[in-house]
Structures are given as C-alpha cells and as structure tokens.
Design a protein around this motif. Structure first.
Motif, PDB file in Angstrom:
ATOM      1  N   ILE A   1      -6.195  10.365   3.959  1.00  0.00           N
ATOM      2  CA  ILE A   1      -5.749   8.982   3.773  1.00  0.00           C
ATOM      3  C   ILE A   1      -6.909   8.096   3.333  1.00  0.00           C
ATOM      4  O   ILE A   1      -6.721   7.168   2.541  1.00  0.00           O
ATOM      5  CB  ILE A   1      -5.112   8.447   5.075  1.00  0.00           C
ATOM      6  CG1 ILE A   1      -3.834   9.240   5.382  1.00  0.00           C
ATOM      7  CG2 ILE A   1      -4.788   6.964   4.970  1.00  0.00           C
ATOM      8  CD1 ILE A   1      -3.192   8.905   6.709  1.00  0.00           C
ATOM      9  N   ARG A   2      -8.108   8.388   3.806  1.00  0.00           N
ATOM     10  CA  ARG A   2      -9.292   7.607   3.393  1.00  0.00           C
ATOM     11  C   ARG A   2      -9.589   7.805   1.919  1.00  0.00           C
ATOM     12  O   ARG A   2      -9.914   6.845   1.196  1.00  0.00           O
ATOM     13  CB  ARG A   2     -10.496   8.028   4.242  1.00  0.00           C
ATOM     14  CG  ARG A   2     -11.829   7.419   3.806  1.00  0.00           C
ATOM     15  CD  ARG A   2     -11.854   5.921   4.020  1.00  0.00           C
ATOM     16  NE  ARG A   2     -13.122   5.353   3.615  1.00  0.00           N
ATOM     17  CZ  ARG A   2     -13.427   4.981   2.372  1.00  0.00           C
ATOM     18  NH1 ARG A   2     -12.532   5.139   1.403  1.00  0.00           N
ATOM     19  NH2 ARG A   2     -14.607   4.448   2.105  1.00  0.00           N
TER      20      ARG A   2
ATOM     21  N   HIS B   1      -3.059   4.104   0.840  1.00  0.00           N
ATOM     22  CA  HIS B   1      -3.554   2.912   1.530  1.00  0.00           C
ATOM     23  C   HIS B   1      -2.427   1.906   1.711  1.00  0.00           C
ATOM     24  O   HIS B   1      -2.410   0.820   1.137  1.00  0.00           O
ATOM     25  CB  HIS B   1      -4.728   2.308   0.756  1.00  0.00           C
ATOM     26  CG  HIS B   1      -5.946   3.168   0.778  1.00  0.00           C
ATOM     27  ND1 HIS B   1      -7.139   2.811   0.186  1.00  0.00           N
ATOM     28  CD2 HIS B   1      -6.169   4.399   1.333  1.00  0.00           C
ATOM     29  CE1 HIS B   1      -8.037   3.773   0.358  1.00  0.00           C
ATOM     30  NE2 HIS B   1      -7.462   4.748   1.056  1.00  0.00           N
ATOM     31  N   GLU B   2      -1.465   2.306   2.539  1.00  0.00           N
ATOM     32  CA  GLU B   2      -0.306   1.488   2.846  1.00  0.00           C
ATOM     33  C   GLU B   2      -0.134   1.424   4.367  1.00  0.00           C
ATOM     34  O   GLU B   2      -0.702   2.255   5.087  1.00  0.00           O
ATOM     35  CB  GLU B   2       0.958   2.089   2.212  1.00  0.00           C
ATOM     36  CG  GLU B   2       0.916   2.153   0.690  1.00  0.00           C
ATOM     37  CD  GLU B   2       2.166   2.798   0.115  1.00  0.00           C
ATOM     38  OE1 GLU B   2       3.055   3.155   0.916  1.00  0.00           O
ATOM     39  OE2 GLU B   2       2.237   2.939  -1.106  1.00  0.00           O
ATOM     40  N   PRO B   3       0.639   0.433   4.852  1.00  0.00           N
ATOM     41  CA  PRO B   3       0.814   0.298   6.312  1.00  0.00           C
ATOM     42  C   PRO B   3       1.270   1.580   7.002  1.00  0.00           C
ATOM     43  O   PRO B   3       0.775   1.911   8.086  1.00  0.00           O
ATOM     44  CB  PRO B   3       1.871  -0.803   6.432  1.00  0.00           C
ATOM     45  CG  PRO B   3       1.664  -1.642   5.215  1.00  0.00           C
ATOM     46  CD  PRO B   3       1.276  -0.684   4.127  1.00  0.00           C
TER      47      PRO B   3
ATOM     48  N   TYR C   1       0.685   4.679   6.360  1.00  0.00           N
ATOM     49  CA  TYR C   1      -0.399   5.649   6.528  1.00  0.00           C
ATOM     50  C   TYR C   1      -1.540   5.071   7.359  1.00  0.00           C
ATOM     51  O   TYR C   1      -2.305   5.830   7.980  1.00  0.00           O
ATOM     52  CB  TYR C   1      -0.876   6.122   5.159  1.00  0.00           C
ATOM     53  CG  TYR C   1       0.216   6.811   4.395  1.00  0.00           C
ATOM     54  CD1 TYR C   1       0.648   8.083   4.749  1.00  0.00           C
ATOM     55  CD2 TYR C   1       0.881   6.160   3.352  1.00  0.00           C
ATOM     56  CE1 TYR C   1       1.690   8.703   4.075  1.00  0.00           C
ATOM     57  CE2 TYR C   1       1.916   6.780   2.665  1.00  0.00           C
ATOM     58  CZ  TYR C   1       2.314   8.047   3.036  1.00  0.00           C
ATOM     59  OH  TYR C   1       3.356   8.654   2.368  1.00  0.00           O
ATOM     60  N   PHE C   2      -1.654   3.742   7.387  1.00  0.00           N
ATOM     61  CA  PHE C   2      -2.623   3.126   8.293  1.00  0.00           C
ATOM     62  C   PHE C   2      -2.230   3.419   9.740  1.00  0.00           C
ATOM     63  O   PHE C   2      -3.080   3.760  10.574  1.00  0.00           O
ATOM     64  CB  PHE C   2      -2.689   1.621   8.053  1.00  0.00           C
ATOM     65  CG  PHE C   2      -3.546   0.899   9.070  1.00  0.00           C
ATOM     66  CD1 PHE C   2      -4.929   0.954   8.995  1.00  0.00           C
ATOM     67  CD2 PHE C   2      -2.967   0.187  10.114  1.00  0.00           C
ATOM     68  CE1 PHE C   2      -5.727   0.305   9.933  1.00  0.00           C
ATOM     69  CE2 PHE C   2      -3.752  -0.458  11.057  1.00  0.00           C
ATOM     70  CZ  PHE C   2      -5.132  -0.402  10.970  1.00  0.00           C
TER      71      PHE C   2
ATOM     72  N   CYS D   1      -3.086   6.897  10.523  1.00  0.00           N
ATOM     73  CA  CYS D   1      -4.518   6.997  10.829  1.00  0.00           C
ATOM     74  C   CYS D   1      -4.789   6.580  12.273  1.00  0.00           C
ATOM     75  O   CYS D   1      -5.591   7.205  12.977  1.00  0.00           O
ATOM     76  CB  CYS D   1      -5.323   6.101   9.888  1.00  0.00           C
ATOM     77  SG  CYS D   1      -5.645   6.809   8.268  1.00  0.00           S
ATOM     78  N   MET D   2      -4.125   5.522  12.708  1.00  0.00           N
ATOM     79  CA  MET D   2      -4.269   5.085  14.096  1.00  0.00           C
ATOM     80  C   MET D   2      -3.838   6.181  15.058  1.00  0.00           C
ATOM     81  O   MET D   2      -4.511   6.453  16.059  1.00  0.00           O
ATOM     82  CB  MET D   2      -3.428   3.831  14.338  1.00  0.00           C
ATOM     83  CG  MET D   2      -4.016   2.541  13.829  1.00  0.00           C
ATOM     84  SD  MET D   2      -2.989   1.140  14.324  1.00  0.00           S
ATOM     85  CE  MET D   2      -3.010   1.292  16.107  1.00  0.00           C
TER      86      MET D   2
ATOM     87  N   ASP E   1       7.522  -0.086  11.241  1.00  0.00           N
ATOM     88  CA  ASP E   1       7.199   0.087   9.820  1.00  0.00           C
ATOM     89  C   ASP E   1       8.382   0.686   9.059  1.00  0.00           C
ATOM     90  O   ASP E   1       8.743   0.220   7.976  1.00  0.00           O
ATOM     91  CB  ASP E   1       5.976   0.997   9.679  1.00  0.00           C
ATOM     92  CG  ASP E   1       5.722   1.410   8.245  1.00  0.00           C
ATOM     93  OD1 ASP E   1       5.152   0.619   7.480  1.00  0.00           O
ATOM     94  OD2 ASP E   1       6.117   2.548   7.886  1.00  0.00           O
TER      95      ASP E   1
ATOM     96  N   LYS F   1      -2.061  -7.370   6.048  1.00  0.00           N
ATOM     97  CA  LYS F   1      -3.214  -6.860   6.788  1.00  0.00           C
ATOM     98  C   LYS F   1      -3.465  -7.669   8.056  1.00  0.00           C
ATOM     99  O   LYS F   1      -3.757  -7.113   9.117  1.00  0.00           O
ATOM    100  CB  LYS F   1      -4.456  -6.871   5.897  1.00  0.00           C
ATOM    101  CG  LYS F   1      -4.425  -5.837   4.778  1.00  0.00           C
ATOM    102  CD  LYS F   1      -5.710  -5.861   3.980  1.00  0.00           C
ATOM    103  CE  LYS F   1      -5.682  -4.800   2.888  1.00  0.00           C
ATOM    104  NZ  LYS F   1      -6.932  -4.801   2.075  1.00  0.00           N
TER     105      LYS F   1
ATOM    106  N   ILE G   1      -0.852  -6.833  10.693  1.00  0.00           N
ATOM    107  CA  ILE G   1      -1.092  -5.500  11.263  1.00  0.00           C
ATOM    108  C   ILE G   1      -2.239  -5.544  12.267  1.00  0.00           C
ATOM    109  O   ILE G   1      -2.163  -4.946  13.346  1.00  0.00           O
ATOM    110  CB  ILE G   1      -1.381  -4.482  10.145  1.00  0.00           C
ATOM    111  CG1 ILE G   1      -0.119  -4.231   9.324  1.00  0.00           C
ATOM    112  CG2 ILE G   1      -1.900  -3.174  10.727  1.00  0.00           C
ATOM    113  CD1 ILE G   1      -0.349  -3.374   8.101  1.00  0.00           C
TER     114      ILE G   1
END
Length: 315
Positions: free
Chosen positions: A51-52, A58-60, A62-63, A66-67, A123, A140, A143
């Motif tokens: 994802i990085r 780089h969307e919510p 996938y953020f 990542c969390m 989401d 952002k 979030i």
C-alpha cells in the motif's frame, strides 16, 4: 518478593506457567506458534509495503487496512515473543511492571482492532451507499479525527482498570497462562476485586456491543443499497469489496467474546483449553487478516505481483 503481611504478597515478578500440563510438548507446540507469528509478521509487513508503494492504493479503504496491519503487528508482538521464550528456553518469569505493560498493550490494541473494523465498515457504507460523496466525507482531516477518537476511547476506557489492578495485593505470583491476562491476574489478588471485575466487564461489553451494533447497522444499509442496484455485475462488485472484511469480522467477533466468556464463567474446562482459547484472538487474527485481504482483494494481489516483478528486475 516483599510481604506486606503474612498472607499478602507484593510480587516483584510473575511466573507464567505457559500451557499447564503440556510442558513436555513445548518444542512441538512452539512450531505452529512460530509459523503463525512469522505469517503475521511477513503478511502484515507486505500489506504495509504494497500500500505504501502502490499509488493507486492511497485511498481511505487501504489506509484503514494499513491501520489494521499495524495494530495486528503490535498485538501479536506484545505476546508472542514471550510465549516463544517460554516454549524454547523456559524463561517464564516477567517483571511486575512489564506484566502490566504487556497486558495494557494486548487489551488496548485489541480494542483498537475492533475500532478499525468499525472504521472499515463505515468506509464500505459510504462507498456503497453514498458513492458520490465518498471523497468529500472521508477526507484526510476527518479520518485523522476518527483515528484519534478510537485511540482516546481505548486509552480512557482501559488505562484506569490497569492502574486500579496494579495497586492490588496478590496472594500468588503464578499466572497459568502464556501471557499476562487481566481477568486471570485478578484471580491472584487477595483483596476485593468486585469493582475491578465489574468495570472491566462493562468496558468490554460496552466496546463490543457498540461496535457490533454499528457494524450490523452499516451492513444492513449496505445490503439495502445493493438490492436496489439493477445490474447483477454491480451487485457482485459491491459485495466482493465487503467479503474480506466480513470474514475478518466473523472470526474476530467470535473469538474475542468466546475467550472472555470462557475465561470468566467456565470452571469445568481444562486449563490448557483456557490458555489456547485466550491465545487465539492474539495469534490468529494477525496472521489471518493479511491472508484474507491478500487472497480476496484484487488490488492487493496486483500490488504484490508488481512488487515481485520489481524485485526480479532489480536483481
């Protein structure tokens, strides 16, 4: 240990029994534990790396993934290394303060895991029920506020119970588990633990109850929105984006409540069964989550393929 009187002790260390009755089998038991830990480490690091590197991810959605990966890494690392030290080397002592630190990390990051699952459900709700407003709702700044709210909730709810428990006198320093568990630690206390038990139970039920209710509501709205779609292909795509999340929710919200109930209310089950059940929600989700999302999410699979190809080209 220093004694406050003849019957009440304040331990400097706790002794972690591990899995009672299965000590001769520790070398063999350590193999699946090690495999699960390695799968969790490698899988979650790959999720974070993919994802990085992949700009399209780089969307919510996938953020939040990542969390989840970051929370899983901390959750399993808080307990697994000490478990393996018990299985491999017989190092079964833990300093009093370290026991409470480990317990704090395990419980707070378990709460953060359920919080992330709620955010992921939200989401999907916005993406499917309000697609035209997705980018304007999940900004952002919004979030970041949601993430901070989840962190504050976990800290405010669970730090007080650990502070209260740390002041209790203990009659025993032997913990019949592989890691420091709150409800098990309370059973070792000499003083009245009614307030501690009620507080921890209410906090656990409050977190799981609120989160499960929100998730059920989100998916009820999603199903209603999907049924209104005229195209079968559109319905299939909408459902497919939710399937990995539903798998993770199903296991997590089965393992955690079951572990809590077994540990608190069942006295007829074998000690080794108690230990394995209590360990399951720390061991399995961190290893299972990256596998589920890696196998069921097309974009993650594509990102992994690109990562492999780039590695081959650079070599």
């Amino acid at each position: 240990m220093t004694a406050s009187n003849s019957s009440i002790l304040r331990p400097e260390i706790f002794i972690l029994v591990g899995i009672p009755g299965l000590q001769p089998w520790y070398p063999w038991i350590s193999i699946p534990f090690t495999i699960v830990y390695l799968v969790a480490l490698v899988g979650n690091f790959l999720i974070l790396l993919i994802i990085r590197i992949e700009q399209s991810l780089h969307e919510p959605m996938y953020f939040f993934l990542c969390m989840l990966a970051a929370v899983d890494l901390v959750l399993c690392t808080a307990a697994l290394p000490k478990m393996l030290a018990i299985f491999w080397f017989g190092i079964n002592t833990i300093i009093f303060e370290c026991c409470f630190i480990q317990m704090t990390f395990v419980h707070i990051f378990t709460v953060l895991e359920t919080s992330v699952l709620v955010l992921m459900a939200y989401d999907r709700y916005v993406a499917i029920c309000k697609p035209l407003y997705y980018s304007t709702i999940l900004t952002k700044s919004f979030i970041v506020k949601l993430v901070l709210l989840c962190l504050v909730r976990a800290v405010v709810l669970f730090i007080p119970q650990f502070l209260l428990a740390s002041r209790l006198p203990f009659c025993s320093s032997v913990i019949p588990y592989c890691f420091c568990d709150y409800s098990t630690l309370l059973k070792l206390a000499c003083g009245d633990t009614t307030v501690n038990s009620i507080y921890s139970l209410i906090a656990a039920l409050l977190v799981t109850g609120v989160d499960i209710t929100f998730i059920i509501f989100s998916y009820a709205m999603i199903l209603r929105a999907v049924q209104r779609l005229r195209s079968l292909e559109a319905r299939r795509k909408a459902i497919n984006t939710c399937v990995p999340h539903l798998y993770v929710i199903l296991y997590f919200y089965t393992a955690v409540p079951f572990s809590i109930l077994v540990n608190r209310f069942s006295k007829s089950l074998a000690a080794e069964f108690h230990t394995l059940v209590a360990s399951s929600y720390i061991l399995i989700p961190p290893a299972l989550n990256p596998l589920v999302y890696g196998l069921r999410t097309k974009e993650i699979r594509q990102g992994f393929s690109k990562l492999v190809k780039r590695g081959k080209i650079s070599s």
